[in-house]
Design a protein around this motif. Structure first.
Motif, short mmCIF file in Angstrom:
data_model
loop_
_atom_site.label_atom_id
_atom_site.label_comp_id
_atom_site.label_asym_id
_atom_site.label_seq_id
_atom_site.Cartn_x
_atom_site.Cartn_y
_atom_site.Cartn_z
N UNK A 39 0.84 -1.19 0.00
CA UNK A 39 0.00 0.00 0.00
C UNK A 39 0.87 1.24 0.00
N UNK A 40 0.30 2.33 -0.52
CA UNK A 40 1.00 3.60 -0.54
C UNK A 40 0.00 4.67 -0.13
N UNK A 41 0.30 5.39 0.93
CA UNK A 41 -0.59 6.42 1.46
C UNK A 41 -1.99 5.88 1.72
N UNK A 42 -2.08 4.67 2.26
CA UNK A 42 -3.36 4.08 2.58
C UNK A 42 -4.09 3.45 1.40
N UNK A 43 -3.54 3.54 0.20
CA UNK A 43 -4.17 2.98 -1.00
C UNK A 43 -3.55 1.61 -1.29
N UNK A 44 -4.40 0.57 -1.40
CA UNK A 44 -3.92 -0.79 -1.68
C UNK A 44 -3.48 -0.89 -3.13
N UNK A 45 -2.22 -1.32 -3.35
CA UNK A 45 -1.68 -1.45 -4.71
C UNK A 45 -1.70 -2.89 -5.21
N UNK A 46 -2.01 -3.85 -4.35
CA UNK A 46 -2.05 -5.25 -4.76
C UNK A 46 -1.05 -6.09 -4.00
N UNK A 47 -0.81 -7.30 -4.50
CA UNK A 47 0.07 -8.25 -3.82
C UNK A 47 1.50 -8.20 -4.31
N UNK A 48 2.41 -8.59 -3.44
CA UNK A 48 3.85 -8.61 -3.73
C UNK A 48 4.39 -9.99 -3.41
N UNK A 49 5.04 -10.62 -4.37
CA UNK A 49 5.73 -11.88 -4.14
C UNK A 49 7.23 -11.62 -4.11
N UNK A 50 7.93 -12.31 -3.23
CA UNK A 50 9.37 -12.09 -3.07
C UNK A 50 10.10 -13.42 -3.15
N UNK A 51 11.18 -13.46 -3.91
CA UNK A 51 12.07 -14.62 -3.92
C UNK A 51 13.49 -14.09 -3.78
N UNK A 52 14.34 -14.89 -3.18
CA UNK A 52 15.73 -14.46 -3.05
C UNK A 52 16.67 -15.64 -3.19
N UNK A 53 17.87 -15.35 -3.64
CA UNK A 53 18.93 -16.35 -3.69
C UNK A 53 20.22 -15.70 -3.24
N UNK A 54 21.00 -16.47 -2.52
CA UNK A 54 22.28 -15.97 -2.03
C UNK A 54 23.33 -17.05 -2.20
N UNK A 55 24.49 -16.64 -2.68
CA UNK A 55 25.63 -17.55 -2.82
C UNK A 55 26.80 -16.90 -2.09
N UNK A 56 27.51 -17.70 -1.31
CA UNK A 56 28.67 -17.16 -0.62
C UNK A 56 29.81 -18.16 -0.60
N UNK A 57 30.99 -17.62 -0.54
CA UNK A 57 32.23 -18.38 -0.47
C UNK A 57 33.01 -17.78 0.68
#
Length: 190
Positions: A39-57
């Protein structure tokens, strides 16, 4: 720049006399979460999906009986499946070196400091997106597999530049971990 290159080359090629503990440790992690309301300023903008990947050495090198030097690199990318009206980028990413140290206070307590100088941003990474977040953490082993910890995280680009964190980490089995750490509690399977 040349001094940094020489330092990194020295850390990567440290002689056996340094009593190396890990040759190299490689980690890969992928996470996804369902739709969250945006939401932005109380207005619903819809859904958000999040994915992440991390690689470390990472590499852990014994410097003395109670001090270890930690070095390595990491790459992380977070993708956002977002509504078109949401003022968010498609993804965020980071490429960073990992430099740190671990001091063993006694057989049950240790302090860890980790710096991650690198580039952090959205579609384009450049010198303008350079940052050096740092974490300082105290750990206390209560019993095998269970430890409490606390510390601070410092990030010059964050709105709140210094944030405390704390909680407990419990290794339930060799594959399952319960991390009750604020602000990001989670269950891990390895």
């Amino acid at each position: 720049m040349r001094k940094m290159t020489v330092l990194v080359a020295w850390l990567l090629a440290m002689p056996a006399a340094a009593q190396e503990v890990w040759k190299w440790q490689v980690n890969a992690r992928t996470e996804a979460s369902g739709l969250k309301s945006v939401s932005e300023s109380g207005r619903d903008l819809g859904g958000l999906g999040v994915w992440s990947m991390e690689h470390s050495l990472r590499r852990r090198i014994r410097a003395s009986d109670s001090v270890f030097v930690l070095t390595g690199a990491s790459f992380e990318r977070v993708g956002l499946s977002r509504p078109a009206a949401a003022p968010l980028p498609d993804h965020l990413q980071a490429v960073a070196a990992r430099l740190g140290a671990e001091w063993l206070i006694d057989s049950r307590s240790w302090v860890f400091v980790d710096a991650a100088p690198g580039l952090y941003g959205d579609e384009r990474l450049s010198g303008r997106t350079a940052n050096v977040p740092v974490a300082l953490q105290y750990n206390r082993l209560l019993r095998p597999g269970l430890r409490v910890l606390g510390g601070i995280s410092v990030d010059p680009f964050r709105k709140a530049k210094v944030l405390p964190f704390g909680g407990a980490a419990w290794r339930l089995t060799p594959r399952w971990n319960l991390r009750i750490l604020l602000p990001e509690p989670r269950v891990e399977y390895r």
